[in-house]
Each structure stands twice: as C-alpha cells, then as structure tokens.
Enzyme design. Structure first.
Site, PDB file in Angstrom:
ATOM      1  N   ASP A 139       0.715  -1.610   0.239  1.00 10.47           N
ATOM      2  CA  ASP A 139      -0.477   0.052  -0.027  1.00 10.47           C
ATOM      3  C   ASP A 139       0.855   0.943   0.114  1.00 10.47           C
ATOM      4  O   ASP A 139       2.109   1.168   0.530  1.00 10.47           O
ATOM      5  CB  ASP A 139      -0.922  -0.094   1.246  1.00 10.47           C
ATOM      6  CG  ASP A 139      -0.142   0.094   2.546  1.00 10.47           C
ATOM      7  OD1 ASP A 139       0.730  -0.682   2.584  1.00 10.47           O
ATOM      8  OD2 ASP A 139      -0.715   0.982   3.249  1.00 10.47           O
TER       9      ASP A 139
ATOM     10  N   GLU B 230      -0.232  -1.140   5.514  1.00  7.48           N
ATOM     11  CA  GLU B 230       0.911  -0.606   6.564  1.00  7.48           C
ATOM     12  C   GLU B 230       0.863   0.996   6.824  1.00  7.48           C
ATOM     13  O   GLU B 230       1.758   1.427   8.322  1.00  7.48           O
ATOM     14  CB  GLU B 230       2.449  -0.482   6.117  1.00  7.48           C
ATOM     15  CG  GLU B 230       3.670  -1.151   6.889  1.00  7.48           C
ATOM     16  CD  GLU B 230       4.289   0.072   6.944  1.00  7.48           C
ATOM     17  OE1 GLU B 230       4.937   1.386   7.858  1.00  7.48           O
ATOM     18  OE2 GLU B 230       3.667   1.380   6.082  1.00  7.48           O
TER      19      GLU B 230
END
Lengths: 363, 363
Positions: B71, B127
């Site tokens: 991400d 994350e």
C-alpha cells in the site's frame, strides 16, 4: 408598590428579595431604589445606568462610601423570600448575597439625616457577572468624583465581622521554549517540558509570606495553577507554559507583585522576557489604623462579633483601593451560603450590622 | 494486464506505481502480485486477505524472510509514475515507500529458483494506517508459521544502506496527585503541579545511553512529551500528568524499559503506583553478528554503500523481533522523500539493492 425605607430592616430585606434582580435585569429594583431614595431631601441622588448614588452634603470633615450591589445570581425557586424559625431567619435568593446588606444601607440612608461624616451610599448593578459589566467599575470610570472618600465599606456578607481590604492577584504564563524533534532522535531537539523543572522547583520551594498591613495579617500564596506542553506522543515538545497565580498582600502594587514573581522564576534560571502577564488586579489596604476606621471597629466590636480580620479573596473593595481609598468588607450573612439554593440569613445579624454602622455614623 | 516479473526491475517498479493501491484499496495490486507469483512453480503461494506469502521449499539449512508492503499513502497527482533525467530517476507515489523495494523483491522471487537459503517472500497490505489493520501483524497473529525464519529483511527505504533492528518505545503517564483549594487560600490544598518538579528534574538530568547490540549502536532517548495540569486560574490543581516516552535499545524488553522508567521517576520521589503505561512496542535486534547476516552485510557492502547502522525509529521489523527473529531494514529510496508529493528514486539504487540481495541469496 414602593419600598418603605422606614420599615424594620429585615422587612425591607424581604421586600428587596421579592423583587427579582438577576444580573442584567436590575431595571425594576433600580427604579424602586431610586424612587425611594429621592423621597429623602437630605440625599443628592444620581443615577448611572442601573446604579444609584445617594450622597449627604453636610460639609463634614470626612466622607465615607457605603456600597452594595443590587443583583443576584439566578433564582432557584427561592423568590419570593420567606421567614423561618418563628421569624428569626430570612430565606431567599439574595438573603446573604446581598440584599440583607442592601437593606441595612437603604435603611440607614433614609434614617441618618445628619451623620457625623458625610456618606455616599452606592447601589450598583451587575456584580455577579464578568468584570467589564460591573456597575461600580462603570462609576469609577465615568464618575470617579462620585466615589471620592476617605474610607469605604462594602456590604458583602462577612457574617457581621469586619474583613479588611483584600489581597491582590496576578496571573502570568511562564513560556519555556524548546526545539521540536522526533522523539526517536530526541538529541536533535530541546525539551521545553524538561526546561520547566527548575521553574516548578522554585515554586515548590517558595515559602509564602504573611504580611501585616494596617494592623491585619494578609497570608499570601504563589502557585502554579496550570501547566501545558506537548505536541504528540512521539515529538520532543517545543513549548511548555506554566500559569502562575500570585495572591499578594495589599502592601504592594500589581507591578511590584509581577516583579516579585519574575524574581522567583529567575531562581529557576528563566528570564523575565519569558513571562507574559495575563491577569492583574490590585489589592486594597484596610486602612484600619486611621482614626476614622478605629471608631468604626469600636462600633462594630460593640455588636459582640470577633475582631477584624484580613480579606484574602479579591473583592470589589479593590476598586476603592485603586482610587486610593482604604476599604473593608462588612455585611450580614454567612459567605459560605452565598449563591446556595438554601441561602438564608439570621435576622439578628441584619439588625446587628445595621446597629454597628449606625453607631459609627452617629458617634 | 499482468505484471512481468522478468522485466528490468525499474520497469517492474513503474508498473507497480501505475496500479493505485492506497491503504485499504489493495485488491487489484494483490490480485496481480498473486497471479504473477503463481506462474512460478518454485514458489508455494498463500494468500491471506490482501497479503501474499510466497515460499521456496528447498530444505535449506536456513530460511530468511524478505518483506514489503503493497500500500501507499494517498495519491497526489503522482500516479501513473514517470521517468526523469533520461530515465535515471523514477517518480511517482510509492517510488520510495515502497514499490521500488517491492519490485526488487518480486524480481528476485521470480528469478531465484534455487537460492542458497530458503526464502519467504512477504507482500502485505495496510502498513500506512493504524496498527490494528497491518497485514504483517495479521499474518503474525493468524499464521505465525508462515513467518518462521532465522533472519528477516524488511524492504523499507533506507537509501540502500542496511539499518539494523530498531529501538523499542514505551509511553507512560506519571500521574501526580494533589488536593484542590481556592488559590486565595492555597495552604488548604496540595499543589499537584509543584509535585511534578522533581520528576521533570529527574528527566532533565537523565543522560540517555547508547547501547551496542549485535555490533550496532542504538542511541536511546527518555523524554517528557506531554504535561497537563490545572483546573482553573484560581484553583490549586489536584492532578498533574507527565507523559514520558522512552525509546530503548533492543537489548531490553518493554517490561525492562518500563522498570527503568520507574527507577528514573523514583529519583523524583514518585512511586511506581503513580505510573500508567499507555503504549508499548518491543524493539528488534539486528542479529548482524550471526554468520547468516555477515554474508548479507558483505554482499551489500559490495554495492558500494556505507556500513550498516542502527535503526532508531520503530518499524515493522519489530514484528519479527517479537517472533524472536532478528531483522534489518534494507531498501532503495531516500526515506526523507517517503510520503512526499515529489517522491522519487534513482534507478541505480533500485538496481544496486537488487544486486545486493541477489548476491547474498546466491552466494
């Protein structure tokens, strides 16, 4: 309906309680007080907003101010007032703070056509709200001549004891700088909260003085009343502010009090340029060493109450102090009951307070 | 469209940038990564939510994890990516944090059919958002067996330098009691802010250690990151809370770190019952003293970058530390540019990082 200033003082107090006068809504009570005072030819009456000043002009060598406020905090089912204990206690909003005191003053204003010192009776509005609306403050700004006097008595509740003058109060922020950094690399910053340690230590080590002024003992206090600092849980803080409140005896001015706080903070290694003054209110000397006041304390002692003591909280007497007029607090009612739903005052205390003031102003 | 894992690594990095994958929206990129990995028969592929684990199962004596997150933070007009400087620099969201690193890992996962130690390639989601959503955390809770290894490499941007392990972090509130009183009668109260003075002094006097762990130097930090106290400007405060953040070297556990902070606070005369732990995260040892790791540092040194250094901020390597696996950070891109609108990475650094990892996993 008009107020009968010649009625027994406790009945006048109940009549005042029965006229609602929450701060900002004193139009009705002010109108009735003005109208009642104007019926007495020995008084020169001036109205300023919802405040009324009534003065004798006998050309006496000395003049005293006797002042009280007409407003109350909001009503809580305690208006109209009522009697209890076979008429020995008067209940109702303002029974303590301070329509009993206002009744004493109105009763004497009407009765004493030839007091031994000229008297300026002051009835003012909006005491229970923010300082800028205070009616006594407005008079002192717009018509300070009306308050000229050698001594002042404020009729706030003191349980019938003389409470002389008042301590002053200042509030400062001690603003400590730092340099922000991520706390994982804290050595790249400067911790502003750590910098507050010696300032707080200086405050913790400080021993407050008790100062004798005009024969009364004023106990001081120097306290951190607030501290704030920190940006986030992972950031070395770049600022910490300690709010300090100094309650100082009326032997010193607010300027001198600020200088004293600067000295204390300097013991923590912090210069005065880090100090921001956020609030300041002068104290007021009690002036009880003057002969004028000594006759007052003797007259009040004759009512059987304890000797005068220092007033520690700040009150409107300081407005007189700011005009150079020593002043005391003296009124019926237990101050612990001020603003309480169960506000009530012994009738005997209303009568004793009237007797104390009357004896003084006629001796 | 499918990802070509055999393309030049920088082209693979651009292809990854061109698939938007803001945290929580990794469905598309996870599908493409999974599909591309499944084309390689030497990998055993497992999907857990939008996280993918691809393992070699060669029965080697040692196993290493190489992990990266799929991400990015929100896009700011920087997707699709673009080339600059005649193709020497790759721009776009994730160029640094951390699609260049993911490209290195995907490229090697496909190319290294017979690495000299078994490799567990981990590509995880979420994350960049709150800890509870973290895909690596989910794997460690639900399938810790998938993460079993002797050493771990996290591909977060380090400028191509090995940054070993990480410091742990704890946060505690030191809550100091007092007794409220009106500040005009402060002697009736106990000032909680004054009580903070010795605690802040102990923090200010504290000298943070630098601790050597597995050959790297971890500089610690102990800081007040917040302080709050005070009720009103005329009240002696009845409580003051100092928030303390301790960044501790990975030679100790969070429990040991809490005990150490208690010791420091005790120097200020405050007992541990006044300490409330609000946050705790273990550190992670770098494990660079093991032979497995020494071959890694040698391979990376051959790419011409500076020697390994300690990681001071907390990172996801600590999730490996919590599983007893020493770990390091190693990835292309300048960490200062992570999350920046002008995020960009030198192509040479992407290639060098790939070369470093490849040399290690084939030597």
């Amino acid at each position: 309906m008009t107020l009968d200033l010649t009625a027994p003082v406790e009945e006048l107090a109940k009549a005042l309680i029965d006229i609602p006068s929450v701060s900002g809504e004193e139009q009705e009570i002010a109108a009735q007080v003005e109208s009642a005072l104007r019926e007495h030819a020995h008084l020169e009456v001036t109205r300023l907003g919802n405040s009324i000043v009534a003065r004798t002009t006998l050309g006496r060598a000395e003049r005293v101010v006797v002042a009280g406020h007409l407003d109350t905090v909001p009503i809580k089912g305690n208006v109209p007032g009522r009697w209890d204990d076979d008429g020995a206690t008067l209940w109702g909003r303002g029974a303590v703070d301070m329509k009993a005191g206002v009744a004493v003053q109105l009763s004497l204003a009407a009765a004493l056509t030839e007091p031994t010192r000229d008297v300026t009776w002051v009835f003012y509005d909006q005491e229970e709200v923010e300082e800028t609306r205070n009616g006594l403050g407005r008079i002192s700004r717009e018509r300070p001549d009306l308050l000229e006097a050698d001594f002042a008595v404020l009729g706030e509740p003191t349980g019938g004891v003389i409470e002389g003058g008042c301590n002053g109060t200042i509030r400062v922020d001690v603003v400590l700088p730092g340099k922000a950094a991520h706390s994982a690399r804290s050595w790249k910053g400067v911790n502003a909260i750590h910098a507050a340690a010696p300032v707080l230590a200086a405050l913790a080590d400080y021993e407050a003085a008790t100062v004798e002024v005009d024969g009364l003992s004023y106990r001081e206090g120097l306290n951190a009343v607030g501290v704030r600092g920190g940006i986030a849980g992972n950031v070395v803080p770049d600022e910490c502010a300690v709010t300090v409140n100094y309650r100082f005896a009326p032997d010193k001015t607010a300027d001198e009090a600020i200088a004293h706080v600067s000295d204390v903070v300097a013991r923590g290694g912090v210069g005065e340029h880090r100090i921001v003054v956020t609030d300041r209110a002068e104290g007021c000397r009690p002036g009880l060493d003057a002969s004028l006041a000594q006759s007052f304390t003797a007259a009040v002692a004759a009512t059987g109450v304890e000797p005068p003591r220092a007033k520690l909280g700040w009150t409107d007497v300081a407005r007189f102090g700011a005009l150079g007029i020593p002043a005391v607090n003296y009124g019926p009612g237990d101050p612990e009951l001020a603003h309480a739903d169960e506000e009530r005052c012994p009738v005997s205390q209303i009568r004793d307070t009237r007797a104390g003031l009357e004896a003084w102003l006629t001796s």
